[in-house]
Design a protein around this motif. Structure first.
Motif: not given
Length: 218
Positions: A105, A112, A152, A154, A156
């Motif tokens: 990522k 993102n 968060s 997110d 991940h």
């Protein structure tokens, strides 16, 4: 939010899957799609941006499995309590999960991931000719992971325990990525008992290289 986006229900074969980002979730969802004969994945742009077509399986419009929030309340109780249902998830070594997050990522600056560079005041790389053109693993851990907000949106960056809520979902089985084929065989056996044939997930993850070499004692 987590129940809506992280729970996947197969009502035909009585399976509740709770996904974990960076723990074979793409392969698992694609396997269930193939079992149900759903092979059409519609890429699209907008809030969900991806560079790999298979990643669009994470859009609800592309997966055959329903979120728990789309199930009537009485049936939700059965799903969460009945011994006839398999409620499963997968976890992995958190050190390798962080490495996979960086490699797949942040380092290649997937959509993102721009926010990571913005947080550090670094320009988003347009091309990667050298590792130094992007964010190195050491800086990613020291400057991002060390101070990340575990609340968060997110997912991940959230811990696996926070993502899975094992007590709430009453998980009957938690597999390990390090024993993936052996552990996923238990999921396949349950589906077979229910009259289905779940294929072996097709995994293609470059982060399975020697991630340990990227860590130092600090």
């Amino acid at each position: 939010h987590r129940i809506r986006f992280g729970s996947f229900v197969d009502r035909v074969y009585k399976v509740l899957y709770i996904d974990t980002p960076k723990v074979a979730s793409t392969a698992i969802l694609n396997a269930f799609n193939r079992m149900h004969g759903r092979t059409d994945i519609r890429p699209f742009t907008g809030l969900m941006r991806e560079t790999k077509p298979e990643m669009f399986i994470h859009s609800r419009r592309n997966t055959v499995m329903l979120p728990l929030t789309a199930i009537p309340p009485d049936e939700q109780i059965e799903i969460l309590q009945s011994d006839e249902w398999l409620r499963f998830a997968f976890v992995r070594n958190p050190y390798s999960r962080v490495f996979s997050l960086w490699l797949n990522k942040a380092f290649v600056c997937e959509p993102n991931a721009e926010q990571v560079f913005q947080l550090l005041g670094k320009p988003v790389p347009e091309r990667l000719h050298r590792p130094e053109d992007s964010l190195l693993f050491d800086a990613f851990v020291r400057d991002i992971i060390r101070r990340v907000d575990l609340m968060s949106r997110d997912q991940h960056y959230q811990t696996q325990e926070r993502l899975l809520h094992p007590d709430f979902f009453n998980l009957t089985f938690i597999g390990k990525l390090e024993n993936f084929s052996k552990d996923f065989a238990k999921v396949r056996a349950h589906v077979r008992k229910q009259g289905g044939e779940l294929p072996e997930p097709e995994r293609d993850n470059p982060s399975l290289e020697d991630w340990r070499g990227f860590y130092d004692s600090a």
